[in-house]
Every structure is written in structure tokens, then in C-alpha cells.
Write an enzyme that holds these catalytic residues in place. Structure first.
Site, PDB file in Angstrom:
ATOM      1  N   TYR A 155       7.719   6.982  17.202  1.00  0.00           N
ATOM      2  CA  TYR A 155       7.927   7.042  15.737  1.00  0.00           C
ATOM      3  C   TYR A 155       9.074   8.005  15.427  1.00  0.00           C
ATOM      4  CZ  TYR A 155       6.668   8.135  10.829  1.00  0.00           C
ATOM      5  OH  TYR A 155       6.678   8.346   9.459  1.00  0.00           O
ATOM      6  N   LYS A 202      12.622   7.176  13.570  1.00  0.00           N
ATOM      7  CA  LYS A 202      13.024   7.796  12.306  1.00  0.00           C
ATOM      8  C   LYS A 202      14.361   8.521  12.449  1.00  0.00           C
ATOM      9  CE  LYS A 202       9.675   6.381   9.712  1.00  0.00           C
ATOM     10  NZ  LYS A 202       9.968   5.467   8.589  1.00  0.00           N
ATOM     11  N   ALA A 251      11.561   8.959  17.298  1.00  0.00           N
ATOM     12  CA  ALA A 251      12.849   8.384  17.721  1.00  0.00           C
ATOM     13  C   ALA A 251      13.296   7.315  16.727  1.00  0.00           C
ATOM     14  CB  ALA A 251      12.727   7.784  19.122  1.00  0.00           C
ATOM     15  N   ARG A 304       0.860  -1.196   0.000  1.00  0.00           N
ATOM     16  CA  ARG A 304       0.000   0.000   0.000  1.00  0.00           C
ATOM     17  C   ARG A 304       0.893   1.242   0.000  1.00  0.00           C
ATOM     18  NH1 ARG A 304      -2.050   1.068   4.749  1.00  0.00           N
ATOM     19  NH2 ARG A 304      -0.938  -0.450   6.012  1.00  0.00           N
ATOM     20  N   ILE A 354       2.548  12.962   3.503  1.00  0.00           N
ATOM     21  CA  ILE A 354       2.224  12.379   2.189  1.00  0.00           C
ATOM     22  C   ILE A 354       0.765  11.931   2.237  1.00  0.00           C
ATOM     23  CG2 ILE A 354       2.925  10.690   0.437  1.00  0.00           C
ATOM     24  CD1 ILE A 354       5.388  10.073   2.291  1.00  0.00           C
TER      25      ILE A 354
HETATM   26  N1  LIG Z   1       2.325   9.243   5.121  1.00  0.00           N
HETATM   27  C1  LIG Z   1       3.072  10.215   5.595  1.00  0.00           C
HETATM   28  O1  LIG Z   1       2.587  11.330   5.833  1.00  0.00           O
HETATM   29  C2  LIG Z   1       4.554   9.990   5.834  1.00  0.00           C
HETATM   30  C3  LIG Z   1       5.348  11.086   6.186  1.00  0.00           C
HETATM   31  C4  LIG Z   1       6.717  10.907   6.389  1.00  0.00           C
HETATM   32  C5  LIG Z   1       7.270   9.660   6.225  1.00  0.00           C
HETATM   33  N2  LIG Z   1       6.485   8.611   5.908  1.00  0.00           N
HETATM   34  C6  LIG Z   1       7.134   7.304   5.758  1.00  0.00           C
HETATM   35  O2  LIG Z   1       6.880   6.805   4.454  1.00  0.00           O
HETATM   36  C7  LIG Z   1       6.880   5.364   4.506  1.00  0.00           C
HETATM   37  C8  LIG Z   1       5.592   4.851   3.887  1.00  0.00           C
HETATM   38  O3  LIG Z   1       4.514   5.336   4.666  1.00  0.00           O
HETATM   39  P1  LIG Z   1       2.995   5.234   4.156  1.00  0.00           P
HETATM   40  O4  LIG Z   1       2.381   6.538   4.455  1.00  0.00           O
HETATM   41  O5  LIG Z   1       2.945   4.669   2.792  1.00  0.00           O
HETATM   42  O6  LIG Z   1       2.447   4.160   5.215  1.00  0.00           O
HETATM   43  P2  LIG Z   1       1.121   3.279   5.161  1.00  0.00           P
HETATM   44  O7  LIG Z   1       0.169   3.811   4.149  1.00  0.00           O
HETATM   45  O8  LIG Z   1       0.682   3.126   6.572  1.00  0.00           O
HETATM   46  O9  LIG Z   1       1.692   1.861   4.626  1.00  0.00           O
HETATM   47  C9  LIG Z   1       2.587   1.172   5.444  1.00  0.00           C
HETATM   48  C10 LIG Z   1       3.155  -0.013   4.699  1.00  0.00           C
HETATM   49  O10 LIG Z   1       4.106  -0.643   5.569  1.00  0.00           O
HETATM   50  C11 LIG Z   1       3.765  -2.018   5.683  1.00  0.00           C
HETATM   51  N3  LIG Z   1       4.131  -2.533   7.000  1.00  0.00           N
HETATM   52  C12 LIG Z   1       3.777  -2.070   8.233  1.00  0.00           C
HETATM   53  N4  LIG Z   1       4.299  -2.840   9.190  1.00  0.00           N
HETATM   54  C13 LIG Z   1       5.005  -3.821   8.563  1.00  0.00           C
HETATM   55  C14 LIG Z   1       5.772  -4.924   9.023  1.00  0.00           C
HETATM   56  N5  LIG Z   1       5.902  -5.194  10.323  1.00  0.00           N
HETATM   57  N6  LIG Z   1       6.362  -5.708   8.095  1.00  0.00           N
HETATM   58  C15 LIG Z   1       6.233  -5.464   6.773  1.00  0.00           C
HETATM   59  N7  LIG Z   1       5.496  -4.444   6.274  1.00  0.00           N
HETATM   60  C16 LIG Z   1       4.899  -3.633   7.173  1.00  0.00           C
HETATM   61  C17 LIG Z   1       2.278  -2.097   5.411  1.00  0.00           C
HETATM   62  O11 LIG Z   1       1.990  -3.409   4.947  1.00  0.00           O
HETATM   63  P3  LIG Z   1       0.641  -4.248   5.281  1.00  0.00           P
HETATM   64  O12 LIG Z   1      -0.525  -3.339   5.014  1.00  0.00           O
HETATM   65  O13 LIG Z   1       0.742  -5.384   4.320  1.00  0.00           O
HETATM   66  O14 LIG Z   1       0.725  -4.695   6.711  1.00  0.00           O
HETATM   67  C18 LIG Z   1       2.110  -1.027   4.324  1.00  0.00           C
HETATM   68  O15 LIG Z   1       2.409  -1.573   3.058  1.00  0.00           O
HETATM   69  C19 LIG Z   1       7.046   4.988   5.977  1.00  0.00           C
HETATM   70  O16 LIG Z   1       8.404   4.715   6.260  1.00  0.00           O
HETATM   71  C20 LIG Z   1       6.601   6.251   6.702  1.00  0.00           C
HETATM   72  O17 LIG Z   1       7.154   6.344   7.995  1.00  0.00           O
HETATM   73  C21 LIG Z   1       5.144   8.731   5.702  1.00  0.00           C
END
Ligand SMILES: NC(=O)c1ccc[n+]([C@@H]2O[C@H](COP(=O)([O-])OP(=O)(O)OC[C@H]3O[C@@H](n4cnc5c(N)ncnc54)[C@H](OP(=O)(O)O)[C@@H]3O)[C@@H](O)[C@H]2O)c1
Length: 243
Positions: free
Chosen positions: A152, A156, A154, A10, A184
Site C-alpha cells: 500500500y 501511494k 509503495a 463508501r 480517517i
Molecule cells: N481511511 C484512512 O485512514 C485513510 C488514510 C489515508 C489515505 N486514505 C485513502 O483515502 C481513500 C479512501 O479511503 P477510505 O478510507 O474511504 O476507504 P474504504 O472505506 O475502504 O473505501 C474504499 C472505496 O474504494 C472502492 N474500491 C476498492 N477497490 C476498488 C476497485 N478495484 N474498483 C473500484 N472501486 C474500488 C470501494 O468500493 P466498493 O465497496 O464498491 O468495492 C470503496 O468505495 C483511499 O485512497 C485511501 O487509500 C485513507
């Protein structure tokens, strides 16, 4: 090239897979819970871009699952060129309610999982004297404190620290870089209230959250030869912060 993106069922991880696959790379899609989404993505990239895609369930907080994922990838593909450490959780909640278990769970996925994958796959890349590791951190890891996401943030910040040690250890063969996005538009940011979102939007010079593709573009660029001299870098991509 062969590219593993953790947490690619996702959100941003899915967009990174699409970016690499649409540019002719074979991809490994990793999921933990979202099996259907992962299988749908495999079908899509194979039929649309005619690349090979492998789907692997692996909870990256579990070392034995990491080991079996790596075995499966190397048996199937022979080697990996690019590792994108993207999988992450955020258990946002009241500062006073957050428990040690919450804190440890967040560290286990976001920091320890990233460490183990980078170490184990990095050492295999080192045998071939080539490879590329791209970590997804957050601007929360740099300087944006939110008490409700203290664990979170910490984790990162820890990923930023990992970057420097990994780049050092694997030099000069493996480039290691970290991307620090701001907000995002994904499921992760959908959880916040409208009021909080309005407050956050006021702080962003571009006045909006990033689209997934805008971050995935950078994650792709870092994996190409066009980024051949970018190493040990922490790259902020957050639309600019109002000061
Ligand atoms: N969204 C934001 O605003 C934002 C901002 C700054 C940084 N980020 C970073 O960007 C990256 C992507 O975030 P996102 O917004 O796309 O997150 P998201 O929509 O919550 O998706 C998280 C993804 O990580 C997977 N995941 C979670 N726990 C896992 C585990 N234990 N093992 C394997 N896969 C796992 C989930 O897989 P399943 O669904 O299959 O469990 C999902 O595919 C992350 O590192 C996040 O910290 C996001």
C-alpha cells in the site's frame, strides 16, 4: 461541472460526492462491490441537491472496465471536468506472509488504476483544454512506513510520482494535485486494533483521526477556481505529526 469520484460507494469517496453534489455539481458514483450503497447515494444526492447522478460499476484494476466506464460517462455527460482518483485497497497483513499476488493486486488498484484513469480521462480533458485531476494518496506514501502495508505504501508513493508526470504532461491546461491524508474515520481504519489505534493517536498533534468531511473539503476546494494556482502539489492533511 461533471465530477467522477472513483470508489465513491463508501468512505471518503462518498463524502467527496456529497461535497461536490451539495455545491451543485453533477456526479458519477463509481463502485466495485457496494452496489446498494452506491444506488442509495445516487437517490440521496438527486433528491436532496437536485443534481444529476450516474452510478457505474467498474473495477478500476481492469482496463476494459475502465474503458466502458469512460464511454458511458462521455455518452451520458459529454465531458468530464474533474476526476478524483480515490478508490483504493489495503491488504494489511504480516510482512512475512504478504505474497507477490497481494503486492501486485494492491498496485493494480491503487497505482495502475489511477494511472490508466488519469491518462485516458486526462487526454480527453486535454482536447477541451480544461480539466482537473485530484489524487488521494496517503501520508504512508510520504514518510510513514508500516511493514504490514509495504505494498500500500509503495502504491501511494507511486501516486505521488504520477502526479508530477501528469501535471507536466497536461500543463498548462489541467491541474493535477495529490492529497495525503493521515488516518480517517472510515471502514479502512476500523480494521486496526484498539492498541494500535492508541499508539497512532499519540503521534497526532490534534489527538484524533480525521472525519471524512475534513478531507472531502480539501478535495472539493482543489476542484474549484479558488485553487486556480495550486498545481503539481502534494498536500499533507494529517492533523500534524508529533516529532
Ligand atoms: N481511511 C484512512 O485512514 C485513510 C488514510 C489515508 C489515505 N486514505 C485513502 O483515502 C481513500 C479512501 O479511503 P477510505 O478510507 O474511504 O476507504 P474504504 O472505506 O475502504 O473505501 C474504499 C472505496 O474504494 C472502492 N474500491 C476498492 N477497490 C476498488 C476497485 N478495484 N474498483 C473500484 N472501486 C474500488 C470501494 O468500493 P466498493 O465497496 O464498491 O468495492 C470503496 O468505495 C483511499 O485512497 C485511501 O487509500 C485513507
Amino acid at each position: 461541472m461533471n465530477v467522477l469520484v472513483t470508489g465513491s460507494s463508501r468512505g471518503l469517496g462518498r463524502s467527496i460526492i456529497l461535497e461536490y453534489a451539495s455545491n451543485g455539481n453533477d456526479v458519477i458514483i463509481n463502485y466495485n462491490n457496494s452496489k446498494d450503497e452506491a444506488l442509495e447515494l445516487k437517490d440521496y444526492v438527486e433528491s436532496t441537491y437536485h443534481v444529476k447522478a450516474l452510478v457505474i460499476k467498474c473495477d478500476i484494476s481492469k482496463e476494459e472496465e475502465i474503458d466502458s466506464m469512460i464511454d458511458e460517462i462521455y455518452n451520458e455527460f459529454g465531458h468530464l471536468d474533474i476526476l478524483v482518483n480515490n478508490a483504493s485497497i489495503d491488504l494489511d497483513q504480516d510482512f512475512e506472509l504478504k505474497t507477490k499476488e497481494d503486492f501486485m493486486k494492491t498496485l493494480e488498484v491503487n497505482l495502475v488504476g489511477t494511472y490508466l484513469l488519469s491518462k485516458k480521462i486526462g487526454l480527453k480533458m486535454l482536447e477541451r483544454k480544461t480539466g482537473n485531476i485530484i489524487n488521494i494518496s496517503s501520508n504512508n506514501g510520504l514518510d510513514t512506513p508500516y511493514p504490514e502495508s509495504i505494498d500500500y505504501d509503495a502504491s501511494k508513493a507511486g501516486v505521488i510520482s504520477l502526479t508530477h508526470n501528469l501535471a507536466n504532461y497536461f500543463a498548462p491546461y489541467i491541474r493535477v494535485n495529490t492529497i495525503c491524508p493521515g488516518w480517517i474515520n472510515t471502514d479502512m481504519s476500523k480494521k486496526i486494533s484498539n492498541e494500535f489505534k492508541e499508539e497512532e493517536l499519540k503521534k497526532i498533534l490534534l489527538g484524533r483521526f480525521a472525519e471524512k468531511e475534513e478531507i472531502a473539503n480539501l478535495a472539493y476546494f482543489l476542484g474549484t477556481d479558488k485553487a486556480s494556482y495550486i498545481n503539481d502539489s502534494i498536500i499533507r492533511i494529517d492533523g500534524g505529526v508529533r516529532r
